[in-house]
Design a protein around this motif. Structure first.
Motif, mmCIF file in Angstrom:
data_model
loop_
_atom_site.group_PDB
_atom_site.id
_atom_site.type_symbol
_atom_site.label_atom_id
_atom_site.label_comp_id
_atom_site.label_asym_id
_atom_site.label_seq_id
_atom_site.Cartn_x
_atom_site.Cartn_y
_atom_site.Cartn_z
ATOM 1 N N THR A 1 18.788 42.588 -41.228
ATOM 2 C CA THR A 1 19.571 42.280 -40.040
ATOM 3 C C THR A 1 18.917 43.053 -38.898
ATOM 4 O O THR A 1 17.976 43.816 -39.112
ATOM 5 N N LEU B 1 22.616 37.254 -38.039
ATOM 6 C CA LEU B 1 21.717 38.335 -38.442
ATOM 7 C C LEU B 1 21.745 39.505 -37.465
ATOM 8 O O LEU B 1 21.107 40.526 -37.696
ATOM 9 N N ASN C 1 28.924 42.460 -38.409
ATOM 10 C CA ASN C 1 28.979 41.243 -37.605
ATOM 11 C C ASN C 1 30.327 40.587 -37.901
ATOM 12 O O ASN C 1 30.625 40.288 -39.057
ATOM 13 N N GLN D 1 24.459 34.183 -43.227
ATOM 14 C CA GLN D 1 23.191 34.910 -43.237
ATOM 15 C C GLN D 1 22.260 34.369 -44.323
ATOM 16 O O GLN D 1 21.052 34.200 -44.098
#
Length: 224
Positions: free
Chosen positions: A39, A90, A98, A107
């Motif tokens: 990420t 991401l 997130n 993701q």
């Protein structure tokens, strides 16, 4: 794939929003394609995008991490319109979080997708040249208006008379660096019903009668 995430009510995108979305797109593609699941924080996203656009006068160099939300929403809307995975999942805060729904599933989809296969029109909508992968040379609003006026003066009679209703969208697309012939042709095909709504995505437009984001791209024109 999880359901689309609707846009924030009352939030209108600007040419700068689209320019920033295009600037961070290649960074997020690189994150998605990393061998180990990755990420990226908002801060590093901005910094990495600046590295790709060094030496250019681009709004990414004035962008601050804490105001990236609306820029990422533009990118999310663009990928959803083409039925592509959501790269914005991401991007995380300093705690690695997130808040989007089903974020881990989203993701995984973003990482598994072959981003080298995207439709050239998708890239054009982000101000990226499909052949070189480079960002198109942006124009000021005044320059875009002049380019639009010159093209209309020379070729206006060949386009749908409804073209004049989409002046703001044309200017926005030209500010991103798109070729005027491509912009006018995309709208003209859409207005005449000669191409699916996806042609309008070249300039970031949405069909006026679309009932949901999922219907923006007609099945016959969805990217392979």
């Amino acid at each position: 794939m999880p359901h689309d995430i609707p846009p924030t009510d009352g939030r209108n995108s600007t040419p700068i929003d689209h320019a920033i979305a295009g600037a961070v797109y290649p960074v997020l593609v690189a994150v998605a394609g990393a061998q180990a699941a990755r990420t990226i924080t908002f801060e590093n996203l901005v910094l990495d995008a600046r590295q790709l656009l060094t030496g250019q006068e681009h709004p990414i160099h004035a962008q601050i991490a804490t105001s990236m939300g609306r820029r990422l929403e533009v990118l999310r809307g663009h990928t959803q319109a083409y039925r592509y995975p959501d790269l914005t999942t991401l991007v995380v805060n300093k705690k690695g979080e997130n808040p989007l729904p089903d974020v881990f599933v989203r993701q995984a989809h973003a990482r598994a997708f072959d981003w080298s296969s995207v439709d050239p029109r998708f890239l054009a909508g982000l101000g990226i040249d499909a052949d070189t992968g480079e960002h198109l040379q942006r124009r000021s609003e005044e320059e875009a208006k002049n380019v639009m006026a010159a093209h209309w003066r020379d070729h206006g009679k060949s386009y749908s008379p409804d073209m004049t209703r989409h002046r703001s969208a044309i200017i926005r697309a030209l500010m991103l660096g798109n070729d005027p012939a491509d912009v006018f042709a995309a709208i003209d095909r859409w207005l005449r019903g000669q191409d699916g709504p996806v042609s309008a995505q070249v300039i970031g437009m949405r069909p006026a009668k679309a009932s949901s984001t999922a219907s923006v791209v007609a099945p016959a024109h969805r990217p392979r």
